[in-house]
Enzyme design. Structure first.
Site, PDB file in Angstrom:
ATOM      1  N   GLY A 251     104.495  76.898  65.029  1.00 46.33           N
ATOM      2  CA  GLY A 251     104.623  77.604  66.301  1.00 46.33           C
ATOM      3  C   GLY A 251     103.823  78.865  66.516  1.00 46.33           C
ATOM      4  N   GLU A 293     105.296  74.983  59.084  1.00 47.90           N
ATOM      5  CA  GLU A 293     104.463  73.839  59.483  1.00 47.90           C
ATOM      6  C   GLU A 293     103.457  74.240  60.554  1.00 47.90           C
ATOM      7  OE1 GLU A 293     107.850  70.424  58.717  1.00 47.90           O
ATOM      8  OE2 GLU A 293     107.647  71.313  60.709  1.00 47.90           O
ATOM      9  N   PRO A 294     102.500  75.095  60.205  1.00 48.74           N
ATOM     10  CA  PRO A 294     101.523  75.508  61.208  1.00 48.74           C
ATOM     11  C   PRO A 294     100.553  74.379  61.535  1.00 48.74           C
ATOM     12  CG  PRO A 294     100.899  76.344  59.049  1.00 48.74           C
ATOM     13  CD  PRO A 294     102.235  75.663  58.880  1.00 48.74           C
ATOM     14  N   ARG A 296      98.591  74.447  65.166  1.00 49.25           N
ATOM     15  CA  ARG A 296      97.652  75.147  66.026  1.00 49.25           C
ATOM     16  C   ARG A 296      96.964  76.324  65.319  1.00 49.25           C
ATOM     17  NH1 ARG A 296      98.513  74.861  71.610  1.00 49.25           N
ATOM     18  NH2 ARG A 296     100.683  74.391  71.190  1.00 49.25           N
ATOM     19  N   TYR A 337      99.413  70.658  80.933  1.00 45.30           N
ATOM     20  CA  TYR A 337     100.168  71.920  80.843  1.00 45.30           C
ATOM     21  C   TYR A 337      99.516  73.080  81.595  1.00 45.30           C
ATOM     22  CZ  TYR A 337     100.963  69.473  76.297  1.00 45.30           C
ATOM     23  OH  TYR A 337     101.180  68.562  75.305  1.00 45.30           O
ATOM     24  N   CYS A 364      87.731  59.176  86.923  1.00 48.48           N
ATOM     25  CA  CYS A 364      87.895  58.841  88.322  1.00 48.48           C
ATOM     26  C   CYS A 364      89.287  59.255  88.764  1.00 48.48           C
ATOM     27  CB  CYS A 364      87.686  57.340  88.489  1.00 48.48           C
ATOM     28  SG  CYS A 364      87.370  56.917  90.179  1.00 48.48           S
ATOM     29  N   GLU A 365      89.486  60.558  88.850  1.00 45.89           N
ATOM     30  CA  GLU A 365      90.818  61.078  89.162  1.00 45.89           C
ATOM     31  C   GLU A 365      90.694  62.580  89.422  1.00 45.89           C
ATOM     32  OE1 GLU A 365      93.788  59.698  86.543  1.00 45.89           O
ATOM     33  OE2 GLU A 365      95.016  61.480  86.785  1.00 45.89           O
TER      34      GLU A 365
END
Ligand code: LLP
Length: 434
Positions: A251, A293-294, A296, A337, A364-365
């Protein structure tokens, strides 16, 4: 000279953006775009900081387990493994990849709220170090797979401590509304612990919790230490079992934009350590070994994505669109996000940012946007654009939407480059088609 987001970024005399000592425009030419480029030395430095700080400040056998959902391919398991990290895997695919890379799976935790029976049997067969067992049903399944394999399987129990990391309030419902783990406040966690202790083929080693991701404040971890040590003390008192491991999940946040603070891993570990030792002393329990538990904070700021600019559309009085040759297929995080990123014109990094624009992809969006309202030096077709801090949850969340091949991952170390994952080909795209 404008301040750049990281100290491994510089601007060369040719006006190009340099990353880990390499000219990004040259890298784009050599490897094609889009491409993920990663500073391996920086990844290793982050691993070392976790390993060293946890050894120094936390109880014996404490260790970081790289959360490989952030980035999973064979070479990353070799890199983190060689730096003394364990790993956290969440699927048989990640397990397979780690195994294929020769990773020591006795130093791995298998997570997830719904491991199937075949997943469990496969992990037991591979000699997985720990399951983070999510619930009672899963405990029975692990127990029976271990019995079949003739082993006693080590497990941690995932509990929900009931912390909202964004308000830092301990919610009294105790994480009742979570698909992960068993709530402490509801009594479920204690019941599942009792069950785990009664099963013959599992060995309960401790407890796990994970509070959230991209956290800039260490307070929720301190709250977690408080809640979890109280839980450990209660379990000791009621069930006579004292946990040897406390896994606090991942986190720690990283800088995506210059407004984001810099979080020191060592300082964070020191704060966790003080809280842990004080709480354990006050509650009469032995300080457990800590796992973190890193994900990122190991890989995010070690990676950038290079793109080539294509169409530039200036809609008078509305906005300017700069299109690149990648997009939500290699980085779905803005679409999902509205995640903030720093965008640079790598070909003209020495110029003033004079164009406000939306950086969009080629799918295509309309929602295929990498970033809105950024200012960059006005690009021309063919310029290289760099999006920073893409080392985590980009390659691992990439897709083949619109049948777009996934980019390669190129590692830079000591001025040398090597391809860790090659670019997908069109042939790869039809490989599974009958
Ligand atoms: N451990 C557990 C049990 C987790 O669920 C996670 C992340 C981690 C560790 C690693 O957390 P980190 O250190 O990377 O913050 N796709 C999202 C992130 C989802 C994270 C889910 N769990 C994103 O792109 O931001």
């Amino acid at each position: 000279m404008r301040e750049l987001l990281y100290d491994n970024l510089t601007v060369g005399e040719n006006g190009h953006l340099y990353f880990a000592g390499a000219d990004t425009v040259e890298l784009a030419r050599e490897f094609g775009t889009p491409a993920f480029v990663m500073d391996e030395d920086r990844i290793r430095a982050h691993c070392r900081e976790y390993v060293r700080a946890m050894r120094e400040y936390l109880p014996a056998f404490s260790r970081p387990m790289f959360a490989s959902k952030a980035l999973s391919f064979k070479e990353i398991y070799r890199i983190v493994g060689s730096e003394g990290m364990g790993t956290d895997i969440v699927s048989p695919g990640e397990l397979y990849t780690a195994h294929a890379a020769g990773f020591d799976l006795s130093n791995a935790v298998f997570h997830g709220n719904n491991k199937t029976d075949p997943d469990i049997a496969y992990a037991v067969k591979c000699g997985i170090g720990f399951f983070a067992a999510d619930n009672a049903e899963e405990l029975y399944a692990i127990d029976s797979a271990a019995a079949k394999a003739g082993v006693k399987q080590k497990i941690l129990l995932r509990v929900a401590p009931g912390i909202d990391p964004h308000t830092h309030k301990k919610i009294s419902t105790g994480g009742v509304d979570s698909k992960f783990g068993s709530g402490i406040a509801t009594g479920d966690a204690e019941n599942v612990t009792r069950l785990a202790l009664s099963l013959a083929n599992v060995e309960l080693c401790g407890f796990h919790c994970h509070i959230g991701s991209q956290l800039f404040d260490i307070t929720p971890f301190i709250d977690a230490v408080d809640i979890m040590t109280s839980f450990i003390a209660r379990v000791k008192q009621v069930l006579g079992y004292e946990a040897g491991i406390l896994n606090l999940g991942g986190g720690i946040g990283v800088r995506y934009v210059k407004e984001d603070p810099f979080i020191s891993v060592t300082e964070s570990v020191k704060k966790i350590s003080s809280a842990l030792f004080a709480d354990c002393a006050a509650k009469g329990i032995r300080p457990p070994a800590v796992m973190l538990e890193p994900g990122r904070s190991i890989v995010a700021d070690s990676g950038i994505t290079l793109y080539t600019v294509g169409s530039i559309k200036e809609i008078k009085g509305v906005k300017n669109y700069v299109s690149v040759d990648g997009g939500m297929t290699d980085n779905p995080r803005y679409t999902l996000y509205q995640a903030a990123y720093t965008v640079m014109n790598a070909s003209k990094a020495d110029r003033e940012p004079d164009l406000a624009c939306t950086l969009c992809g080629r799918c295509c969006e309309s929602g295929d946007i990498l970033q809105e309202n950024v200012r960059i030096p006005r690009p021309a077709r063919g310029d290289t654009v760099a999006v920073l801090t893409t080392g985590a949850y980009n390659y691992s969340m990439a897709s083949n939407y619109n049948r777009i091949p996934r980019p390669p991952v190129v590692l830079l170390s000591g001025g040398r480059t090597r391809v860790a994952v090659r670019r997908e080909t069109y042939e790869d795209l039809v490989k599974c088609d009958e």
